[in-house]
Motif scaffolding. Structure first.
Motif, PDB file in Angstrom:
ATOM      1  N   ASN A   1      30.959  86.355  53.586  1.00 23.61           N
ATOM      2  CA  ASN A   1      32.255  87.020  53.700  1.00 23.61           C
ATOM      3  C   ASN A   1      33.306  86.256  52.910  1.00 23.61           C
ATOM      4  OD1 ASN A   1      30.737  87.508  56.462  1.00 23.61           O
ATOM      5  ND2 ASN A   1      32.051  89.247  56.045  1.00 23.61           N
ATOM      6  N   LEU A   2      34.209  87.017  52.279  1.00 20.54           N
ATOM      7  CA  LEU A   2      35.307  86.387  51.541  1.00 20.54           C
ATOM      8  C   LEU A   2      36.226  85.669  52.513  1.00 20.54           C
ATOM      9  CD1 LEU A   2      36.198  89.189  48.971  1.00 20.54           C
ATOM     10  CD2 LEU A   2      35.140  86.971  48.490  1.00 20.54           C
ATOM     11  N   VAL A   3      36.614  84.461  52.160  1.00 17.41           N
ATOM     12  CA  VAL A   3      37.456  83.635  53.012  1.00 17.41           C
ATOM     13  C   VAL A   3      38.900  84.121  52.995  1.00 17.41           C
ATOM     14  CG1 VAL A   3      38.331  81.285  53.348  1.00 17.41           C
ATOM     15  CG2 VAL A   3      35.927  81.658  52.771  1.00 17.41           C
ATOM     16  N   LYS A   4      39.364  84.644  51.842  1.00 15.92           N
ATOM     17  CA  LYS A   4      40.721  85.188  51.742  1.00 15.92           C
ATOM     18  C   LYS A   4      40.754  86.238  50.636  1.00 15.92           C
ATOM     19  CE  LYS A   4      42.563  81.669  48.623  1.00 15.92           C
ATOM     20  NZ  LYS A   4      43.661  80.738  48.387  1.00 15.92           N
ATOM     21  N   ASP A   5      41.860  86.960  50.531  1.00 16.02           N
ATOM     22  CA  ASP A   5      42.009  87.950  49.470  1.00 16.02           C
ATOM     23  C   ASP A   5      41.811  87.274  48.114  1.00 16.02           C
ATOM     24  OD1 ASP A   5      42.685  89.712  51.486  1.00 16.02           O
ATOM     25  OD2 ASP A   5      44.759  89.980  50.854  1.00 16.02           O
ATOM     26  N   VAL A   6      41.148  87.970  47.201  1.00 16.48           N
ATOM     27  CA  VAL A   6      40.876  87.416  45.876  1.00 16.48           C
ATOM     28  C   VAL A   6      42.064  87.692  44.963  1.00 16.48           C
ATOM     29  CG1 VAL A   6      39.357  87.496  43.870  1.00 16.48           C
ATOM     30  CG2 VAL A   6      38.398  87.731  46.167  1.00 16.48           C
ATOM     31  N   GLU A   7      42.521  86.653  44.283  1.00 17.59           N
ATOM     32  CA  GLU A   7      43.598  86.792  43.311  1.00 17.59           C
ATOM     33  C   GLU A   7      43.045  86.483  41.928  1.00 17.59           C
ATOM     34  OE1 GLU A   7      47.098  84.567  44.323  1.00 17.59           O
ATOM     35  OE2 GLU A   7      46.934  85.124  46.435  1.00 17.59           O
ATOM     36  N   VAL A   8      43.454  87.291  40.952  1.00 20.65           N
ATOM     37  CA  VAL A   8      42.997  87.115  39.576  1.00 20.65           C
ATOM     38  C   VAL A   8      44.144  86.525  38.768  1.00 20.65           C
ATOM     39  CG1 VAL A   8      42.155  88.309  37.515  1.00 20.65           C
ATOM     40  CG2 VAL A   8      41.423  89.065  39.783  1.00 20.65           C
ATOM     41  N   ARG A   9      43.812  85.565  37.935  1.00 22.29           N
ATOM     42  CA  ARG A   9      44.812  85.020  37.020  1.00 22.29           C
ATOM     43  C   ARG A   9      44.295  85.172  35.599  1.00 22.29           C
ATOM     44  NH1 ARG A   9      43.448  79.938  35.268  1.00 22.29           N
ATOM     45  NH2 ARG A   9      41.848  78.885  36.484  1.00 22.29           N
ATOM     46  N   VAL A  10      45.183  85.016  34.648  1.00 20.99           N
ATOM     47  CA  VAL A  10      44.839  85.138  33.237  1.00 20.99           C
ATOM     48  C   VAL A  10      44.978  83.767  32.602  1.00 20.99           C
ATOM     49  CG1 VAL A  10      45.391  86.290  31.060  1.00 20.99           C
ATOM     50  CG2 VAL A  10      45.657  87.526  33.217  1.00 20.99           C
TER      51      VAL A  10
ATOM     52  N   GLN B   1      35.189  91.413  33.921  1.00 17.13           N
ATOM     53  CA  GLN B   1      35.108  92.602  34.770  1.00 17.13           C
ATOM     54  C   GLN B   1      34.814  92.267  36.229  1.00 17.13           C
ATOM     55  OE1 GLN B   1      32.248  94.185  36.304  1.00 17.13           O
ATOM     56  NE2 GLN B   1      33.535  95.846  37.060  1.00 17.13           N
ATOM     57  N   PRO B   2      33.877  91.359  36.539  1.00 17.00           N
ATOM     58  CA  PRO B   2      33.684  91.022  37.954  1.00 17.00           C
ATOM     59  C   PRO B   2      34.949  90.451  38.606  1.00 17.00           C
ATOM     60  CG  PRO B   2      31.798  90.293  36.675  1.00 17.00           C
ATOM     61  CD  PRO B   2      32.851  90.726  35.691  1.00 17.00           C
ATOM     62  N   ALA B   3      35.721  89.680  37.859  1.00 22.31           N
ATOM     63  CA  ALA B   3      36.974  89.137  38.385  1.00 22.31           C
ATOM     64  C   ALA B   3      37.966  90.260  38.679  1.00 22.31           C
ATOM     65  CB  ALA B   3      37.583  88.141  37.398  1.00 22.31           C
ATOM     66  N   ASP B   4      38.089  91.204  37.755  1.00 23.48           N
ATOM     67  CA  ASP B   4      39.009  92.334  37.953  1.00 23.48           C
ATOM     68  C   ASP B   4      38.594  93.188  39.154  1.00 23.48           C
ATOM     69  OD1 ASP B   4      40.607  91.569  35.818  1.00 23.48           O
ATOM     70  OD2 ASP B   4      39.514  92.821  34.384  1.00 23.48           O
ATOM     71  N   TYR B   5      37.297  93.426  39.284  1.00 22.03           N
ATOM     72  CA  TYR B   5      36.762  94.200  40.413  1.00 22.03           C
ATOM     73  C   TYR B   5      37.124  93.530  41.732  1.00 22.03           C
ATOM     74  CZ  TYR B   5      33.150  95.954  43.619  1.00 22.03           C
ATOM     75  OH  TYR B   5      32.477  96.464  44.699  1.00 22.03           O
ATOM     76  N   LEU B   6      36.896  92.210  41.818  1.00 25.87           N
ATOM     77  CA  LEU B   6      37.219  91.494  43.046  1.00 25.87           C
ATOM     78  C   LEU B   6      38.714  91.448  43.302  1.00 25.87           C
ATOM     79  CD1 LEU B   6      34.719  88.515  42.994  1.00 25.87           C
ATOM     80  CD2 LEU B   6      34.749  90.465  44.552  1.00 25.87           C
ATOM     81  N   GLY B   7      39.504  91.319  42.238  1.00 22.72           N
ATOM     82  CA  GLY B   7      40.947  91.309  42.403  1.00 22.72           C
ATOM     83  C   GLY B   7      41.469  92.606  42.987  1.00 22.72           C
ATOM     84  N   GLN B   8      40.803  93.698  42.651  1.00 27.20           N
ATOM     85  CA  GLN B   8      41.237  95.007  43.135  1.00 27.20           C
ATOM     86  C   GLN B   8      40.731  95.294  44.554  1.00 27.20           C
ATOM     87  OE1 GLN B   8      40.271  98.205  40.461  1.00 27.20           O
ATOM     88  NE2 GLN B   8      41.486  99.689  41.596  1.00 27.20           N
ATOM     89  N   TYR B   9      39.480  94.919  44.849  1.00 33.01           N
ATOM     90  CA  TYR B   9      38.855  95.325  46.115  1.00 33.01           C
ATOM     91  C   TYR B   9      38.499  94.175  47.055  1.00 33.01           C
ATOM     92  CZ  TYR B   9      38.333  99.680  43.542  1.00 33.01           C
ATOM     93  OH  TYR B   9      38.577 100.811  42.804  1.00 33.01           O
ATOM     94  N   GLY B  10      38.515  92.932  46.585  1.00 34.83           N
ATOM     95  CA  GLY B  10      38.079  91.805  47.401  1.00 34.83           C
ATOM     96  C   GLY B  10      39.138  91.348  48.385  1.00 34.83           C
ATOM     97  N   LYS B  11      38.967  91.710  49.626  1.00 34.33           N
ATOM     98  CA  LYS B  11      39.914  91.361  50.692  1.00 34.33           C
ATOM     99  C   LYS B  11      39.275  90.389  51.676  1.00 34.33           C
ATOM    100  CE  LYS B  11      42.830  94.323  49.035  1.00 34.33           C
ATOM    101  NZ  LYS B  11      43.673  93.793  47.992  1.00 34.33           N
ATOM    102  N   LYS B  12      40.097  89.601  52.327  1.00 36.34           N
ATOM    103  CA  LYS B  12      39.636  88.638  53.319  1.00 36.34           C
ATOM    104  C   LYS B  12      38.690  89.323  54.309  1.00 36.34           C
ATOM    105  CE  LYS B  12      41.209  85.535  56.929  1.00 36.34           C
ATOM    106  NZ  LYS B  12      42.364  84.913  57.576  1.00 36.34           N
ATOM    107  N   GLY B  13      37.539  88.703  54.528  1.00 38.36           N
ATOM    108  CA  GLY B  13      36.568  89.225  55.486  1.00 38.36           C
ATOM    109  C   GLY B  13      35.574  90.204  54.898  1.00 38.36           C
ATOM    110  N   SER B  14      35.799  90.675  53.669  1.00 37.96           N
ATOM    111  CA  SER B  14      34.859  91.618  53.047  1.00 37.96           C
ATOM    112  C   SER B  14      33.492  90.978  52.914  1.00 37.96           C
ATOM    113  CB  SER B  14      35.337  92.030  51.655  1.00 37.96           C
ATOM    114  OG  SER B  14      36.543  92.750  51.713  1.00 37.96           O
ATOM    115  N   HIS B  15      32.464  91.754  53.238  1.00 41.58           N
ATOM    116  CA  HIS B  15      31.086  91.279  53.065  1.00 41.58           C
ATOM    117  C   HIS B  15      30.722  91.401  51.589  1.00 41.58           C
ATOM    118  CE1 HIS B  15      27.192  90.321  55.026  1.00 41.58           C
ATOM    119  NE2 HIS B  15      26.785  90.625  53.811  1.00 41.58           N
TER     120      HIS B  15
END
Length: 113
Positions: free
Chosen positions: A11-20, A56-70
Motif C-alpha cells: 500500500n502507498l504510504v502517502k499521496d504520490v507527488e510528481v516533480r520535474v 509515464q509510470p510517474a505521471d500515472y501515479l501522480g494522477q491516481y496514486g493516493k495514500k492507502g492505494s493497493h
C-alpha cells in the motif's frame, strides 16, 4: 546470468507527488514508499520500501496514486549515494519499470475525498 528483478505488492504510504527534474530534459519523477506486510508475522509488521518511477509510470501515479492505494510494482533494486552536509548518505530503492494500482476507479476516488 543473474537478473536484478523485484516484484512487490503493498500500500502507498502517502499521496504520490510528481516533480520535474531541472535542465532541458525536464523528466518527470515520482519518489514514493510502499508498505509491505511481512509474511507469517504474528504482529502486523510492515516494511517501508522506497521506490522511484520515471516518465509515464510517474505521471500515472501522480494522477491516481493516493495514500492507502493497493499497488504492485516491478523494477530493479538499486543503491546510490550522495553527500549532505559533508556526510555520505546511502539510499536503497526500487527503480520501477511497471506500476499497477489494484483498486477500482471508484475506490480511488472515494479515497481522495
Amino acid at each position: 546470468m543473474w537478473n536484478n528483478r523485484v516484484i512487490l505488492s503493498g500500500n502507498l504510504v502517502k499521496d504520490v507527488e510528481v516533480r520535474v527534474t531541472e535542465g532541458e530534459s525536464g523528466k518527470h519523477v515520482a519518489n514514493f514508499a510502499v508498505a509491505v506486510q511481512r509474511p507469517q508475522s504474528k504482529d502486523s509488521v510492515a516494511d517501508f520500501i522506497n521506490c522511484v518511477a520515471w516518465g509515464q509510470p510517474a505521471d500515472y501515479l501522480g494522477q491516481y496514486g493516493k495514500k492507502g492505494s493497493h499497488i504492485t510494482i516491478e523494477g530493479e533494486l538499486r543503491t546510490r549515494n550522495y553527500e549532505r552536509d559533508g556526510q555520505k548518505v546511502y539510499v536503497t530503492e526500487i527503480v520501477c519499470d511497471t506500476v499497477n494500482l489494484l483498486e477500482s476507479k471508484s475506490q480511488s476516488q472515494n479515497r481522495a475525498q
